[in-house]
Motif scaffolding. Structure first.
Motif, PDB file in Angstrom:
ATOM      1  N   TYR A 139       0.785  -1.169  -0.131  1.00  0.00           N
ATOM      2  CA  TYR A 139      -0.192   0.059  -0.158  1.00  0.00           C
ATOM      3  C   TYR A 139       0.824   1.341   0.102  1.00  0.00           C
ATOM      4  N   LEU A 140       0.635   2.125  -1.075  1.00  0.00           N
ATOM      5  CA  LEU A 140       1.397   3.311  -1.078  1.00  0.00           C
ATOM      6  C   LEU A 140       0.419   4.421  -0.658  1.00  0.00           C
ATOM      7  N   PRO A 154     -13.755   6.994  -4.587  1.00  0.00           N
ATOM      8  CA  PRO A 154     -14.176   6.190  -5.953  1.00  0.00           C
ATOM      9  C   PRO A 154     -13.847   4.714  -5.988  1.00  0.00           C
ATOM     10  N   THR A 155     -14.569   3.882  -6.653  1.00  0.00           N
ATOM     11  CA  THR A 155     -14.245   2.513  -6.865  1.00  0.00           C
ATOM     12  C   THR A 155     -12.837   2.412  -7.582  1.00  0.00           C
ATOM     13  N   GLY A 156     -12.264   1.537  -6.759  1.00  0.00           N
ATOM     14  CA  GLY A 156     -10.879   0.921  -7.350  1.00  0.00           C
ATOM     15  C   GLY A 156      -9.729   2.047  -6.967  1.00  0.00           C
ATOM     16  N   CYS A 157     -10.159   2.894  -5.904  1.00  0.00           N
ATOM     17  CA  CYS A 157      -8.992   3.790  -5.674  1.00  0.00           C
ATOM     18  C   CYS A 157      -8.228   3.559  -4.571  1.00  0.00           C
ATOM     19  N   GLY A 158      -8.248   2.221  -3.841  1.00  0.00           N
ATOM     20  CA  GLY A 158      -7.321   1.824  -2.791  1.00  0.00           C
ATOM     21  C   GLY A 158      -7.935   1.598  -1.544  1.00  0.00           C
ATOM     22  N   LYS A 159      -9.136   1.621  -1.323  1.00  0.00           N
ATOM     23  CA  LYS A 159      -9.914   1.545  -0.016  1.00  0.00           C
ATOM     24  C   LYS A 159      -9.611   0.279   0.655  1.00  0.00           C
ATOM     25  N   THR A 160     -10.184  -0.670  -0.042  1.00  0.00           N
ATOM     26  CA  THR A 160      -9.692  -2.109   0.507  1.00  0.00           C
ATOM     27  C   THR A 160      -8.187  -2.370   0.766  1.00  0.00           C
ATOM     28  N   ARG A 161      -7.663  -1.933  -0.288  1.00  0.00           N
ATOM     29  CA  ARG A 161      -6.336  -2.521   0.190  1.00  0.00           C
ATOM     30  C   ARG A 161      -5.537  -1.651   1.092  1.00  0.00           C
ATOM     31  N   TYR A 217     -14.767  -4.607   8.185  1.00  0.00           N
ATOM     32  CA  TYR A 217     -14.699  -3.696   7.113  1.00  0.00           C
ATOM     33  C   TYR A 217     -16.022  -3.863   6.099  1.00  0.00           C
ATOM     34  N   GLU A 249       2.124  -3.474  -9.192  1.00  0.00           N
ATOM     35  CA  GLU A 249       1.049  -4.393  -9.287  1.00  0.00           C
ATOM     36  C   GLU A 249       0.821  -5.179 -10.390  1.00  0.00           C
ATOM     37  N   ARG A 283      -7.543   0.393 -10.388  1.00  0.00           N
ATOM     38  CA  ARG A 283      -7.543  -1.152 -10.491  1.00  0.00           C
ATOM     39  C   ARG A 283      -7.686  -1.428 -12.026  1.00  0.00           C
ATOM     40  N   ILE A 305      -4.322  -1.226 -13.785  1.00  0.00           N
ATOM     41  CA  ILE A 305      -3.523  -2.504 -13.632  1.00  0.00           C
ATOM     42  C   ILE A 305      -3.812  -3.392 -14.512  1.00  0.00           C
TER      43      ILE A 305
HETATM   44  P1  ADP Z   1     -11.562   0.022  -3.630  1.00  0.00           P
HETATM   45  O1  ADP Z   1     -11.748  -0.893  -2.494  1.00  0.00           O
HETATM   46  O2  ADP Z   1     -11.471   1.475  -3.403  1.00  0.00           O
HETATM   47  O3  ADP Z   1     -12.542  -0.150  -4.754  1.00  0.00           O
HETATM   48  P2  ADP Z   1      -9.132  -1.439  -4.081  1.00  0.00           P
HETATM   49  O4  ADP Z   1      -8.470  -1.419  -2.790  1.00  0.00           O
HETATM   50  O5  ADP Z   1      -9.640  -2.923  -4.483  1.00  0.00           O
HETATM   51  O6  ADP Z   1     -10.045  -0.367  -4.480  1.00  0.00           O
HETATM   52  O7  ADP Z   1      -7.948  -1.001  -5.235  1.00  0.00           O
HETATM   53  C1  ADP Z   1      -8.018  -1.520  -6.463  1.00  0.00           C
HETATM   54  C2  ADP Z   1      -6.459  -2.131  -6.684  1.00  0.00           C
HETATM   55  O8  ADP Z   1      -5.614  -0.595  -7.045  1.00  0.00           O
HETATM   56  C3  ADP Z   1      -5.719  -2.842  -5.424  1.00  0.00           C
HETATM   57  O9  ADP Z   1      -6.006  -4.078  -5.638  1.00  0.00           O
HETATM   58  C4  ADP Z   1      -4.392  -2.262  -5.839  1.00  0.00           C
HETATM   59  O10 ADP Z   1      -3.775  -3.307  -6.694  1.00  0.00           O
HETATM   60  C5  ADP Z   1      -4.279  -1.093  -6.554  1.00  0.00           C
HETATM   61  N1  ADP Z   1      -4.167   0.121  -5.631  1.00  0.00           N
HETATM   62  C6  ADP Z   1      -5.007   1.422  -5.484  1.00  0.00           C
HETATM   63  N2  ADP Z   1      -4.414   2.250  -4.592  1.00  0.00           N
HETATM   64  C7  ADP Z   1      -3.211   1.687  -4.251  1.00  0.00           C
HETATM   65  C8  ADP Z   1      -2.099   2.317  -3.133  1.00  0.00           C
HETATM   66  N3  ADP Z   1      -2.239   3.631  -2.718  1.00  0.00           N
HETATM   67  N4  ADP Z   1      -1.408   1.529  -3.038  1.00  0.00           N
HETATM   68  C9  ADP Z   1      -1.234   0.009  -3.329  1.00  0.00           C
HETATM   69  N5  ADP Z   1      -2.119  -0.395  -4.250  1.00  0.00           N
HETATM   70  C10 ADP Z   1      -3.122   0.238  -4.765  1.00  0.00           C
END
Ligand code: ADP
Length: 272
Positions: free
Chosen positions: A20-21, A45-52, A108, A193, A226, A229
């Motif tokens: 995670y960056l 927004p979707t795919g911006c890194g919240k889950t990560r 979560y 990634e 996402r 990647i």
């Molecule tokens: P969200 O939960 O916001 O929909 P994710 O956490 O699933 O998004 O992020 C999508 C993918 O983008 C992750 O699986 C990861 O590969 C990458 N990603 C996005 N932001 C980051 C970050 N800050 N550091 C590392 N990976 C990231």
């Protein structure tokens, strides 16, 4: 990830530390929330890194992680638990929220506004000083184990049109805004990634910035980190760049002919 999946500290993704960056002060704020037993809301927004980010924080704080994807059929029983009928009677089975509360896990709730109000209400007593989960069906009141933390995610741009969280719910959380990372950082993330080289990663990020500006022309969902990647991985696996951009970036975003045409033009302008 299924609701039942637990990532133990240090065991996530084949034992690796989640990559995670950080793009702002979110790590420090989350640490403080955890230490002060405050619930956290991740907006972006979707795919911006919240889950990560949550995966990383669970690893960093040494807590198990329970992830619950929310949807409009999700009931309070899906979170808390239910009686199951066995051959010799009924048996209570904890739901994922109850397990997290007992174990002191980070719980979560992904896309929390998708859940119905009567489901969201069960979270309230967990987000204030009581930190309890009353289970009406068994009469038990479960007190949250140390380390339990509630985290929810929320995509404001997308959901504002249809649903929103009630103020009485919102005010129970400390909110962190996680937008798409700045260009240099997003390039590093795409490289890390997907394994793509710097030139391709940088060009894809540049393309994403151009496509994101089409929001003003009606593009409802813009390309996420996402999608970048995924597109970089296609290119890395030998798919020609423009085909990869169509399959990985353009087609998932829209069916509208004029928007698709505009995105094609941006691909042509980026990869001459
Ligand atoms: P969200 O939960 O916001 O929909 P994710 O956490 O699933 O998004 O992020 C999508 C993918 O983008 C992750 O699986 C990861 O590969 C990458 N990603 C996005 N932001 C980051 C970050 N800050 N550091 C590392 N990976 C990231």
């Amino acid at each position: 990830m299924s609701a039942d999946e637990l990532i133990k500290p240090g065991e996530g993704r084949a034992g690796d530390k989640p990559y995670y960056l950080p793009s702002g002060p979110e790590v420090g704020i989350f640490e403080q929330c955890h230490a002060s037993k405050l619930a956290a809301m991740l907006k972006g927004p979707t795919g911006c890194g919240k889950t990560r980010f949550v995966e990383y924080m669970a690893w960093h704080l040494g807590r198990p992680l329970v992830t619950i994807p929310c949807h409009d059929d999700l009931t309070a029983s899906d979170l808390i638990g239910r009686y199951l009928i066995r051959h010799n009677g009924t048996e209570w089975q904890d739901g994922p929220l109850t397990r997290a509360v007992r174990e002191g896990a980070i719980c979560y709730l992904d896309e929390v506004v998708e859940a119905r109000q009567d489901t969201i209400v069960v979270l309230h007593a967990l987000t204030d000083h009581r930190r309890i989960l009353p289970i009406d069906k068994t009469g038990e009141t479960v007190r949250a184990a140390p380390g339990f933390q509630l985290v929810v995610s929320y995509n404001p741009g997308y959901q504002r049109m249809m649903k929103d969280l009630k103020p009485s719910t919102r005010q129970r959380f400390v909110a962190m805004d996680l937008d798409f990372p700045a260009a240099g950082q997003e390039t590093r993330i795409v490289m890390q990634e997907s394994g793509a080289d710097e030139a391709i990663s940088r060009a894809l990020v540049e393309l994403a910035h151009r496509i994101r500006s089409l929001r003003d022309r009606g593009l409802a969902e813009v390309p996420s980190t996402r999608l970048l990647i995924a597109t970089a991985s296609l290119i890395g696996n030998g798919i020609p760049v423009k085909e990869a951009c169509y399959a990985g970036l353009i087609s998932p975003l829209s069916d509208d002919e004029s928007l698709v045409g505009a995105m094609h033009d941006l691909v042509d302008a980026t990869f001459v």
